[in-house]
Design an enzyme around this catalytic site. Structure first.
Site, mmCIF file in Angstrom:
data_model
loop_
_atom_site.group_PDB
_atom_site.id
_atom_site.type_symbol
_atom_site.label_atom_id
_atom_site.label_comp_id
_atom_site.label_asym_id
_atom_site.label_seq_id
_atom_site.Cartn_x
_atom_site.Cartn_y
_atom_site.Cartn_z
ATOM 1 N N SER A 155 0.850 -1.202 0.000
ATOM 2 C CA SER A 155 0.000 0.000 0.000
ATOM 3 C C SER A 155 0.878 1.241 0.000
ATOM 4 O O SER A 155 2.068 1.181 0.290
ATOM 5 C CB SER A 155 -0.853 0.029 1.260
ATOM 6 O OG SER A 155 -0.041 0.346 2.378
ATOM 7 N N ASP A 156 0.280 2.382 -0.319
ATOM 8 C CA ASP A 156 0.951 3.647 -0.041
ATOM 9 C C ASP A 156 0.846 3.888 1.465
ATOM 10 O O ASP A 156 0.076 3.212 2.172
ATOM 11 C CB ASP A 156 0.347 4.798 -0.850
ATOM 12 C CG ASP A 156 1.325 5.980 -0.965
ATOM 13 O OD1 ASP A 156 2.282 6.052 -0.167
ATOM 14 O OD2 ASP A 156 1.124 6.839 -1.845
ATOM 15 N N TRP A 157 1.597 4.834 1.960
ATOM 16 C CA TRP A 157 1.748 5.037 3.408
ATOM 17 C C TRP A 157 0.457 5.601 4.019
ATOM 18 O O TRP A 157 0.114 6.758 3.811
ATOM 19 C CB TRP A 157 2.935 5.956 3.668
ATOM 20 C CG TRP A 157 4.239 5.233 3.804
ATOM 21 C CD1 TRP A 157 5.127 5.415 4.808
ATOM 22 C CD2 TRP A 157 4.812 4.214 2.967
ATOM 23 N NE1 TRP A 157 6.202 4.568 4.655
ATOM 24 C CE2 TRP A 157 6.030 3.819 3.545
ATOM 25 C CE3 TRP A 157 4.394 3.559 1.809
ATOM 26 C CZ2 TRP A 157 6.848 2.829 2.989
ATOM 27 C CZ3 TRP A 157 5.203 2.580 1.249
ATOM 28 C CH2 TRP A 157 6.400 2.226 1.835
#
Ligand code: BGC
Length: 687
Positions: free
Chosen positions: A232-234
């Protein structure tokens, strides 16, 4: 592996930084702080994942005070070189610097298409075209992984605006998506096999990218057969159910705890596993994908490497800037005459060159020349600074033009700058804009009164050249009153030198625009950006109604003439194209001759376009090649089109309708020089 070991591999935590001062006890003492850490399994020889951002170099601000790395030019500059070999070299350089610090995963390589000239992050992306973006991204990924470091392709998919990115639903026709942003990812992934793919923050057609089974399970892993892992992105994992949609790893888990009230792949995923909602096969698959990429790239087999050659890496930064600077307009003022009186105005040209801001920022060797805080609301406000890299265009011009009289004016007041302009034979105005992650730019003007400054200076001295150091197109209301315009992007740590070399004529400009410069926002698919300026947390929807007709394709479809077209860029020499020969049937193969008709060596980038298809207008870049030519030299170029660029995606496969397909060779998407038509047979194919 035990279940504890399995689950630990699925959660990445963010290191301690100035923006995020909390230390996470999951990160062992002595680990270099960076964007991500995932514990390994020492008893099985599985290394910990140490992840660093790396779009334009190994990032460091906030994480490791005192650490520096090569600060490369904006990805747009790299793509403007149309030089895949340079992309490979830049990937290798970043990976060598990363590896020497112990980072084995690079969050590199933004592939999102530049759909909107307001997107604050376009400088981290490559272009508006799937072929150009796909090829350039692939080379950078290959370069990184050749050095034994895992590369990540991001942000999958359609994170094409920053406004309220966590609450944005990016809506697009799914088939058009396959022909545009997804095609860029597809080309990069099939050519380079990045170990990881990072999902985007936004939703796509109603589902968060990290929870989007169509994008991850069906397209990435299904249709494309991708074998790496999806992270995932952060703070972009809204729930444990993302695992069912195909997400393999939650990253920046502490931000999820803030945004979504809880980490997703820790206790919650375990609970789902224990009561059978997460099947055991899925857990194994998640773990296997991460391990597979580790072993495929070889991060478990690292031998000691020698310290990176920083001088060689500076040379790569310089080459990208030299080849990526685009000469947009020139009525004879450039290259500069050796003995001129020159007024250099504005843009902190006496100090350095600007860089973009956000998670891709890199402190160069020796540190920034200046950091001027800009600020703004939210988390992004804390990252918003004018970063000046210490390569002063003014100093570099003085070195290259020792017989010229060069005067500097800061450009803070038009009245004062006009006095300097009147004393000079030629004026160079440097215009800058701070752009970065988390913020879209509301319009295409230059800030701080720079448009008025340029207009006043050009009125006082028409022999004016403007050097733009921006991460996007700007509108240039003063365009007709200046003699030259140079697009230098964010040119990186050697940018001042490259700009001075181009102005002085030591380097013949050869960059070509990787995105269209519109006359104004009215020409773009969305003159108004939905929810621009709405408070953080406001749900918004952007209908990417242009579908696959992004950038130059949109201008062709709507019959509009942009200010500067995709592929445009001038040289100090001239080029001609001759003797086009084409063949058809399965795909288009075009051969033609490029001739340098001027009296200087230079590089050209001839481009092959599809200009229509049976029954409909259709503009597609089919191929390009960067060709270096001595004066009078000719070279035969052959380009073979990827059949997907001749097809439409429909009902689960690519389809080419039989009939005549007109193609053209040109110096830009609108400057077409030679045309021909080929007959293609009916075809349907999946890849
Ligand atoms: C960005 C990513 C980046 C990550 C880690 C996010 O805010 O969107 O591109 O890799 O942070 O720093």
């Amino acid at each position: 592996m035990t279940d504890d070991e399995r689950f630990a591999l699925l959660v990445g935590v963010m290191g301690k930084s100035e923006l995020w001062p909390l230390r996470d006890e999951r990160i062992p003492e002595g680990t270099p702080m960076s964007a991500g850490y995932v514990p390994g399994v020492p008893r099985l020889g599985v290394p910990a994942l140490k992840m660093s951002d790396a779009s334009l170099g190994v990032t460091n601000p906030g994480f490791r005070p005192g650490d520096t790395a090569t600060a490369l030019p904006a990805s747009l500059a790299l793509a403007a070189s149309f030089n895949p070999a340079l992309s490979r070299a830049s990937g290798q350089a970043i990976a060598r610097e990363a590896r020497s610090r112990g980072f084995n995963v690079l969050l590199a390589g933004g592939i999102n298409l530049a759909r909107d000239p307001r997107n604050g992050r376009n400088f981290e992306y490559l272009s508006e075209d799937p072929l150009l973006s796909g090829i350039m991204a692939a080379e950078s990924i290959i370069g990184i992984q050749q050095e034994g470091v895992i590369s990540t392709a991001k942000h999958y998919c359609l994170n094409c605006n920053e406004t309220n990115r966590h609450w944005l639903d990016a809506v697009i026709d799914p088939d058009a998506h396959r022909e545009s942003d997804l095609l860029a990812f597809e080309i990069a992934i099939e050519r380079a096999q990045p170990g990881a793919v990072m999902t985007a923050y936004n939703k796509v057609n109603g589902d968060y990218a990290a929870a989007n089974t169509v994008l991850i399970n069906d397209v990435l892993k299904g249709a494309w057969g991708y074998r790496g892992w999806a992270m995932s992105d952060w703070g972009g994992t809204p729930g444990w159910e993302c695992a069912l949609a195909g997400l393999d790893q939650e990253c920046g888990a502490q931000i999820d705890a803030l945004l979504w009230q809880s980490e997703a792949f820790g206790d919650r995923l375990r609970a789902a596993y224990l009561d059978g909602r997460l099947p055991k096969e899925r857990l194994s698959d998640m773990v296997r994908r991460i391990l597979r990429s580790m072993f495929a790239v070889g991060i478990d087999q690292w031998e000691p490497v020698s310290a990176p050659d920083m001088a060689a890496h500076n040379e790569i930064a310089l080459q990208i800037a030299r080849q990526g600077i685009v000469l947009l307009q020139n009525r004879g003022v450039l290259p500069l005459k050796a003995a001129a009186r020159i007024a250099v105005i504005g843009g902190y040209a006496q100090r350095g060159v600007p860089a973009g801001c956000g998670s891709s920022a890199v402190v160069p060797p020796g540190g920034y020349a200046e950091v001027i805080p800009i600020g703004g609301p939210g988390l992004a406000g804390g990252l918003r600074n004018l970063h000046l890299l210490p390569s002063s265009p003014l100093d570099e011009m003085r070195k290259r033009l020792p017989h010229a009289q060069i005067e500097f004016d800061p450009g803070i007041s038009p009245a004062e700058a006009v006095l300097a302009a009147r004393r000079a034979d030629v004026v160079i105005v440097f215009a800058i804009r701070v752009e970065g992650e988390g913020v879209d730019i509301p319009d295409l003007s230059l800030p701080w009164g720079q448009d008025a400054l340029i207009a006043a200076v050009a009125a006082a001295n028409p022999n004016t050249a403007v050097v733009l150091e921006t991460g996007n197109p700007v509108v240039m209301p003063w365009r007709d009153s200046v003699n030259a315009i140079v697009q230098a992007w964010y040119p990186g740590q050697a940018g001042g030198q490259a700009i001075a070399e181009v102005l002085a004529g030591e380097v013949n400009p050869s960059g070509r625009l990787p995105l269209t410069f519109p006359v104004d926002l009215g020409q773009t698919p969305r003159p108004q950006l939905p929810e621009l300026g709405a408070p953080w947390g406001t749900p918004s929807t952007i209908h990417y109604c242009e579908g696959a007709e992004v950038g130059y394709r949109w201008y062709a479809r709507t019959g509009q003439a942009p200010m500067f077209a995709f592929g445009h860029g001038l040289s100090y020499t001239g080029f001609e194209y001759r003797e086009l020969a084409v063949t058809g049937e399965d795909t288009v193969i075009a051969s033609f001759t490029v001739v340098n008709t001027g009296d200087r060596a230079g590089a050209d980038v001839p481009q092959l376009y599809l200009t229509a298809a049976p029954g409909e207008p259709r503009s597609r870049l089919l191929g390009f090649e960067r060709v270096e030519l001595e004066p009078g030299q000719a070279r035969r170029v052959t380009l073979r089109a990827d059949p997907r660029l001749l097809a439409r995606y429909d009902a689960g496969c690519w389809r080419i309708e039989p009939g005549g397909y007109p193609v053209a060779v040109g110096a830009s998407a609108v400057d077409l020089k030679l045309a021909a038509e080929v007959e293609l047979a009916r075809r349907a194919f999946r890849r």
